[in-house]
Motif scaffolding. Structure first.
Motif, PDB file in Angstrom:
ATOM      1  N   VAL A 180      29.705  -9.655 101.378  1.00 33.97           N
ATOM      2  CA  VAL A 180      29.502 -10.371 100.111  1.00 33.97           C
ATOM      3  C   VAL A 180      30.825 -10.547  99.373  1.00 33.97           C
ATOM      4  N   THR A 181      31.646  -9.524  99.338  1.00 33.23           N
ATOM      5  CA  THR A 181      32.918  -9.625  98.626  1.00 33.23           C
ATOM      6  C   THR A 181      33.916 -10.491  99.393  1.00 33.23           C
ATOM      7  N   PHE A 182      33.726 -10.625 100.694  1.00 36.96           N
ATOM      8  CA  PHE A 182      34.663 -11.361 101.548  1.00 36.96           C
ATOM      9  C   PHE A 182      34.450 -12.868 101.470  1.00 36.96           C
TER      10      PHE A 182
ATOM     11  N   ARG B 227      26.180 -18.508  96.304  1.00 36.51           N
ATOM     12  CA  ARG B 227      24.765 -18.744  96.593  1.00 36.51           C
ATOM     13  C   ARG B 227      23.892 -17.620  96.042  1.00 36.51           C
ATOM     14  N   LEU B 228      24.361 -16.389  96.177  1.00 37.61           N
ATOM     15  CA  LEU B 228      23.573 -15.236  95.759  1.00 37.61           C
ATOM     16  C   LEU B 228      23.469 -15.107  94.243  1.00 37.61           C
ATOM     17  N   ARG B 229      24.274 -15.870  93.516  1.00 34.54           N
ATOM     18  CA  ARG B 229      24.177 -15.844  92.059  1.00 34.54           C
ATOM     19  C   ARG B 229      22.820 -16.355  91.580  1.00 34.54           C
ATOM     20  N   ARG B 230      22.105 -17.069  92.440  1.00 35.57           N
ATOM     21  CA  ARG B 230      20.780 -17.552  92.063  1.00 35.57           C
ATOM     22  C   ARG B 230      19.795 -16.394  91.913  1.00 35.57           C
TER      23      ARG B 230
ATOM     24  N   VAL C 236      27.682  -7.324  91.707  1.00 32.07           N
ATOM     25  CA  VAL C 236      27.806  -7.571  93.142  1.00 32.07           C
ATOM     26  C   VAL C 236      26.418  -7.495  93.771  1.00 32.07           C
ATOM     27  N   PRO C 237      25.960  -8.563  94.426  1.00 30.60           N
ATOM     28  CA  PRO C 237      24.644  -8.511  95.062  1.00 30.60           C
ATOM     29  C   PRO C 237      24.503  -7.294  95.973  1.00 30.60           C
ATOM     30  N   LEU C 238      23.386  -6.715  96.012  1.00 35.53           N
ATOM     31  CA  LEU C 238      23.016  -5.473  96.681  1.00 35.53           C
ATOM     32  C   LEU C 238      23.365  -4.278  95.799  1.00 35.53           C
TER      33      LEU C 238
END
Length: 201
Positions: free
Chosen positions: A107-109, A116-119, A125-127
């Motif tokens: 995710v950080t990379f 996309r995961l901001r939705r 940080v997602p997860l």
């Protein structure tokens, strides 16, 4: 490369292949060709189930995030049993399994994946954000039960635990930390929030 392999669950097969690649070589190793080769299928299999490779990676991360719901339910059930320190240490140990740590690195990379995961994860940080919410809910439950001091400010505790836990587990080249080391970190973070007489958690 085999092109006619039939999968009962192609998504799971592809996710498993991606996770193996993450563990073996890190985020740089993830390409659609590498994933399908690792899964033993034609590249078209991935594109039949996902709009593009970033869509696949988003689904991979969301799959891992979905597992936190089950972990959260188990942790919430543990409120009032055992010790607060022990429950939190066990939760962090389960949360930061090698695949989850590798997924955080992914995710950080990848900027496009993070966008996309901001939705679904508008902040943080997602997860890790979902894991923080899991711990915050557990700490609130323990406070209601009197095992966390009523006057304790819970707001910094869950993010601090997640940050400290991630640092302990993030080095892919080293062995996982010993349970005693993890418990010591947890005890240090939450020590000031425990009522008198519960300093061992």
């Amino acid at each position: 490369m085999p092109t006619g392999v039939a999968f009962q669950d192609p998504r799971t097969q592809l996710f498993d292949a991606a996770e193996r690649l993450l563990l073996q070589a890190g985020p740089n190793a993830l390409t659609s060709r590498a994933v399908t080769a690792e899964a033993g299928c034609a590249k078209g299999v991935l594109h039949r189930h996902f709009a593009d490779f970033d869509d696949f990676l988003e689904a991979l991360v969301l799959d891992r995030i979905g597992r936190i719901a089950a972990q959260s339910a188990a942790l919430h059930t543990a409120a009032g049993t055992g010790t607060v320190t022990g429950n939190l240490a066990d939760a962090l140990g389960a949360l930061f399994d090698p695949v989850a740590v590798a997924v955080v690195g992914l995710v950080t990379f990848r900027d496009e994946l993070r966008a996309r995961l901001r939705r679904t994860t508008p902040r943080g940080v997602p997860l890790l954000a979902e894991a923080t919410a899991m711990l915050a809910g557990y700490l609130a439950a323990e406070q209601r039960l009197g095992r966390i001091a009523a006057e304790a400010d819970l707001r910094p505790l869950a993010p601090t635990l997640i940050g400290a836990g991630h640092l302990l587990f993030a080095d892919r080249e080293s062995a996982r930390p010993e349970p005693a080391a993890l418990r010591q970190v947890v005890a240090t973070v939450i020590g000031g929030a425990l009522p008198p007489g519960r300093k061992l958690g």
